[in-house]
Design a protein around this motif. Structure first.
Motif, PDB file in Angstrom:
ATOM      1  N   ARG A 188       0.406  -1.165  -0.103  1.00  0.00           N
ATOM      2  CA  ARG A 188       0.244  -0.210   0.016  1.00  0.00           C
ATOM      3  C   ARG A 188       0.344   1.061   0.284  1.00  0.00           C
ATOM      4  O   ARG A 188       2.026   1.446   0.316  1.00  0.00           O
ATOM      5  CB  ARG A 188      -0.864   0.286   1.524  1.00  0.00           C
ATOM      6  N   LEU A 271      -0.384  -5.491   1.122  1.00  0.00           N
ATOM      7  CA  LEU A 271      -1.718  -5.947   0.868  1.00  0.00           C
ATOM      8  C   LEU A 271      -1.691  -6.889   1.190  1.00  0.00           C
ATOM      9  O   LEU A 271      -1.706  -7.688   0.954  1.00  0.00           O
ATOM     10  CB  LEU A 271      -1.338  -5.390  -1.187  1.00  0.00           C
ATOM     11  N   GLY A 272      -3.980  -6.734   1.832  1.00  0.00           N
ATOM     12  CA  GLY A 272      -3.544  -7.839   1.868  1.00  0.00           C
ATOM     13  C   GLY A 272      -3.270  -8.901   3.395  1.00  0.00           C
ATOM     14  O   GLY A 272      -3.808  -9.824   4.221  1.00  0.00           O
ATOM     15  N   PRO A 274      -3.369 -10.178   7.381  1.00  0.00           N
ATOM     16  CA  PRO A 274      -4.421  -9.645   7.999  1.00  0.00           C
ATOM     17  C   PRO A 274      -3.927  -8.501   8.905  1.00  0.00           C
ATOM     18  O   PRO A 274      -4.530  -8.402   9.693  1.00  0.00           O
ATOM     19  CB  PRO A 274      -4.890 -10.699   7.852  1.00  0.00           C
ATOM     20  N   GLY A 277      -1.501  -4.707   8.397  1.00  0.00           N
ATOM     21  CA  GLY A 277      -1.936  -4.048   6.952  1.00  0.00           C
ATOM     22  C   GLY A 277      -2.349  -2.334   8.104  1.00  0.00           C
ATOM     23  O   GLY A 277      -1.968  -1.184   7.137  1.00  0.00           O
ATOM     24  N   GLY A 279      -4.925   0.122   8.225  1.00  0.00           N
ATOM     25  CA  GLY A 279      -5.547   0.690   7.740  1.00  0.00           C
ATOM     26  C   GLY A 279      -5.826  -0.159   6.070  1.00  0.00           C
ATOM     27  O   GLY A 279      -4.584  -0.006   5.789  1.00  0.00           O
ATOM     28  N   PRO A 280      -7.069   0.256   6.039  1.00  0.00           N
ATOM     29  CA  PRO A 280      -7.052   0.537   4.543  1.00  0.00           C
ATOM     30  C   PRO A 280      -6.515   1.021   3.436  1.00  0.00           C
ATOM     31  O   PRO A 280      -6.681   1.737   3.555  1.00  0.00           O
ATOM     32  CB  PRO A 280      -8.592   0.070   4.580  1.00  0.00           C
ATOM     33  N   PRO A 281      -5.879  -0.187   1.801  1.00  0.00           N
ATOM     34  CA  PRO A 281      -5.997   1.235   1.282  1.00  0.00           C
ATOM     35  C   PRO A 281      -6.516   1.542   0.434  1.00  0.00           C
ATOM     36  O   PRO A 281      -8.265   1.686   0.918  1.00  0.00           O
ATOM     37  CB  PRO A 281      -5.452  -0.198   0.054  1.00  0.00           C
ATOM     38  N   GLY A 283     -10.318   2.831  -2.319  1.00  0.00           N
ATOM     39  CA  GLY A 283     -10.941   2.508  -2.720  1.00  0.00           C
ATOM     40  C   GLY A 283     -10.110   1.380  -4.069  1.00  0.00           C
ATOM     41  O   GLY A 283     -10.569   0.069  -4.637  1.00  0.00           O
ATOM     42  N   ARG A 286      -7.874  -1.908  -2.980  1.00  0.00           N
ATOM     43  CA  ARG A 286      -9.646  -2.948  -2.734  1.00  0.00           C
ATOM     44  C   ARG A 286     -10.011  -3.365  -3.515  1.00  0.00           C
ATOM     45  O   ARG A 286     -10.196  -4.575  -3.501  1.00  0.00           O
ATOM     46  CB  ARG A 286     -10.692  -1.899  -1.342  1.00  0.00           C
ATOM     47  N   GLN A 297      -1.735 -11.738   2.720  1.00  0.00           N
ATOM     48  CA  GLN A 297      -1.080 -11.170   2.170  1.00  0.00           C
ATOM     49  C   GLN A 297      -0.115 -11.382   0.999  1.00  0.00           C
ATOM     50  O   GLN A 297       0.257 -12.367   0.672  1.00  0.00           O
ATOM     51  CB  GLN A 297       0.552 -11.149   3.321  1.00  0.00           C
TER      52      GLN A 297
END
Length: 335
Positions: A188, A271-272, A274, A277, A279-281, A283, A286, A297
């Motif tokens: 990310r 990325l991926g 669990p 991570g 925080g989310p990448p 949109g 994702r 991962q």
């Protein structure tokens, strides 16, 4: 604060005796002991207390919720039961094999050796079927032939020994860091500068003992060289960072979760991932992960090079990331 005594000895039946000196009163025994012994879980200590394996000045304690008085506590930790994994006819991608060792391309989702939650379907089960009785047991019954491991969610090249001499030789190479190991990661964001070395101390997180972390003191030395091979996604604003990157990471040490922790520590977690991570990448990233079917991962052990411990032949193996990472990178390239 409780202070663990350095004393550690082996009981005659194989159990380990831990001695912990508590210098002050504590409202809960189990919590005091878990703080003093960060490598033993609180749940494990509660079970040991309930089993009568914890004593204070020779008196057995039976409740973890009781207060802890100052004094010397002795904890009898039984030896783990020997695992006896069964051979399983599982598909293996063999890159090299001779009478001494075997090199495979481990798929993501396959654990290296049996462990709670992954008692079957592991690389060890597959190797026992493929190699039969020739696998080395020097690494322990639960991990015959295994001298290094990849996380269950990490794919890539691994080597295993077929007899003790090869096992000892490979172990020596890994201990001396005389192994070429390069991984491909999708992250990310990206790292700055685009090429560099990360040096830190890695150890158990003080906040979550199931995780590893960069530590200011303690832990073990961890060194990763990295090169950003490509970036994906236009920054949302001028001067902003790309949305994702492909990074080649070369290990000079082999600590647990080393690349995952090092990338996250630089603001570019895998990325991926669990666990790390953080925080989310974006949109669009994702959506690309979902479309590619990545459920782990994004990390692949691409290169493994070493000198054969018996024949002294130089060996080097390289494999491409599997379909989920390849598909994800193709989608990232369109952002």
């Amino acid at each position: 604060m409780p202070v663990p005594a350095p004393d550690l000895d082996e009981d005659l039946d194989g159990a380990t005796v831990l001695e912990v000196q508590l210098d002050a009163r504590h409202p809960r025994l189990d919590k005091a002991l878990s703080e003093a012994l960060p490598d033993v879980s609180r749940a494990r200590l509660q079970a040991l207390i309930a089993a009568g394996a914890v004593t204070l000045d020779g008196h057995i304690l039976s409740s973890g919720s009781r207060s802890a008085e100052p004094g010397m506590y002795r904890i009898l930790v039984p030896a783990p039961a020997a695992a006896d994994p069964e051979p399983e006819d599982l598909a293996l991608t063999v890159l090299f094999e001779d009478a001494h060792l075997i090199v495979v391309d481990k798929p993501a989702g396959m654990a290296t050796h049996p462990a709670p939650g992954s008692e079957t379907g592991t690389l060890v089960n597959a190797l026992l079927h493929h190699c039969g009785d020739s696998l080395s047991g020097i690494g322990g019954v639960a991990r015959p032939g295994i001298v290094h491991r990849l996380d269950k969610g990490t794919s890539g090249v691994m080597v295993a020994a077929k007899h003790d001499r090869a096992h000892q030789g490979l172990t020596g190479l890994f201990a001396a860091h005389d192994i070429e190991r390069t991984y491909i990661a999708l992250t990310r964001g990206t790292l700055t500068p685009e090429r560099g070395r990360i040096e830190s101390r890695l150890g158990r997180s003080t906040h979550d003992r199931k995780k590893m972390a960069v530590l200011k003191t303690g832990g073990r030395e961890a060194i990763t060289d990295y090169v950003v091979e490509g970036t994906f996604g236009l920054p949302a604003k001028a001067g902003g960072a790309p949305l994702a990157a492909r990074v080649a990471c070369t290990l000079h040490t082999g600590r647990t979760h080393q690349i995952r922790v090092h990338m996250a520590s630089k603001g570019a977690p895998l990325l991926g991932d669990p666990v790390y991570g953080s925080g989310p990448p974006a949109g669009a990233v994702r959506d690309a992960i979902a479309a590619a079917g990545l459920t782990r991962q994004a990390l692949h052990a691409a290169i493994l090079g070493f000198t054969h411990p018996i024949t002294h032949e130089p060996l080097r193996f390289e494999t491409s990331p599997p379909e989920d990472m390849t598909a994800l990178q193709a989608r990232l390239e369109t952002l």
